[in-house]
Design an enzyme around this catalytic site. Structure first.
Site, PDB file in Angstrom:
ATOM      1  CG  HIS A  52     -51.531  33.315  19.749  1.00 15.72           C
ATOM      2  ND1 HIS A  52     -51.487  33.750  21.048  1.00 15.72           N
ATOM      3  CD2 HIS A  52     -51.727  34.427  19.006  1.00 15.72           C
ATOM      4  CE1 HIS A  52     -51.649  35.059  21.092  1.00 15.72           C
ATOM      5  NE2 HIS A  52     -51.807  35.495  19.852  1.00 15.72           N
ATOM      6  CD  GLU A  54     -49.711  29.085  23.169  1.00 17.27           C
ATOM      7  OE1 GLU A  54     -49.319  29.564  24.241  1.00 17.27           O
ATOM      8  OE2 GLU A  54     -49.703  29.721  22.091  1.00 17.27           O
ATOM      9  CB  CYS A  82     -51.956  35.036  25.568  1.00 10.96           C
ATOM     10  SG  CYS A  82     -52.952  34.298  24.245  1.00 10.96           S
ATOM     11  CB  CYS A  85     -53.153  30.292  24.184  1.00 12.78           C
ATOM     12  SG  CYS A  85     -52.757  30.973  22.545  1.00 12.78           S
TER      13      CYS A  85
END
Length: 162
Positions: A52, A54, A82, A85
């Protein structure tokens, strides 16, 4: 430099992700006026659920600053983080999170739940909706194009014997 400027940088990274067929999410981490971490979604490219934007940006910021505590930083991301993260943000001690588009399906900063309001040892402040229209439009266009592409692919059919 302000929130709009840094969100624009995150949007550039999201566009790069989209150009590579990734869900368009981009993230920058800033200390003062200096970008110390950048990331974009690379789940398809890296074949990893952990890739991801992040997570990538946090990893780069930690390496650049020489430690895991990012207590002087702000994280800018185009899509609401999410749960994974948000957990990484808590663990990195990032005090401020700024995001563009909300995520009613997987968001952990108010979309589905709010991990930052739970009884963890760290509680980042959150700024929502910065460049929301641009962030949402990028995601909407990406998924619209993906659906059209999937519809145009040939369908597999079982051969029948005559």
């Amino acid at each position: 430099m302000d929130d709009l400027y840094f969100m624009d940088l995150a949007l550039e990274l999201a566009r790069e992700a989209a150009a590579e067929g990734e869900v368009p999410v981009g993230c920058v981490i800033v200390r003062g006026d200096e970008v110390v971490g950048r990331g974009r979604n690379r789940r398809e490219t890296g074949k990893s659920a952990l890739a991801h934007a992040e997570i990538e940006a946090i990893g780069e910021a930690c390496a650049r600053l020489g430690g895991w505590r990012l207590w002087e930083c702000t994280l800018y991301v185009t899509l609401e983080p999410c749960p994974m993260c948000a957990g990484a943000i808590i663990n990195a001690r990032i005090p401020r999170v700024v995001y563009g588009a909300g995520d009613k399906k997987c968001g952990a900063c108010g979309g589905v739940c709010s991990l930052f309001d739970m009884a963890f040892n760290h509680h980042p402040t959150v700024e929502r909706g910065i460049r929301e229209n641009e962030c949402s439009a990028l995601l909407t266009e990406f998924f619209k194009n993906l659906r059209m592409e999937l519809r145009s692919r040939p369908k597999w059919k079982r051969k029948t014997e005559d």
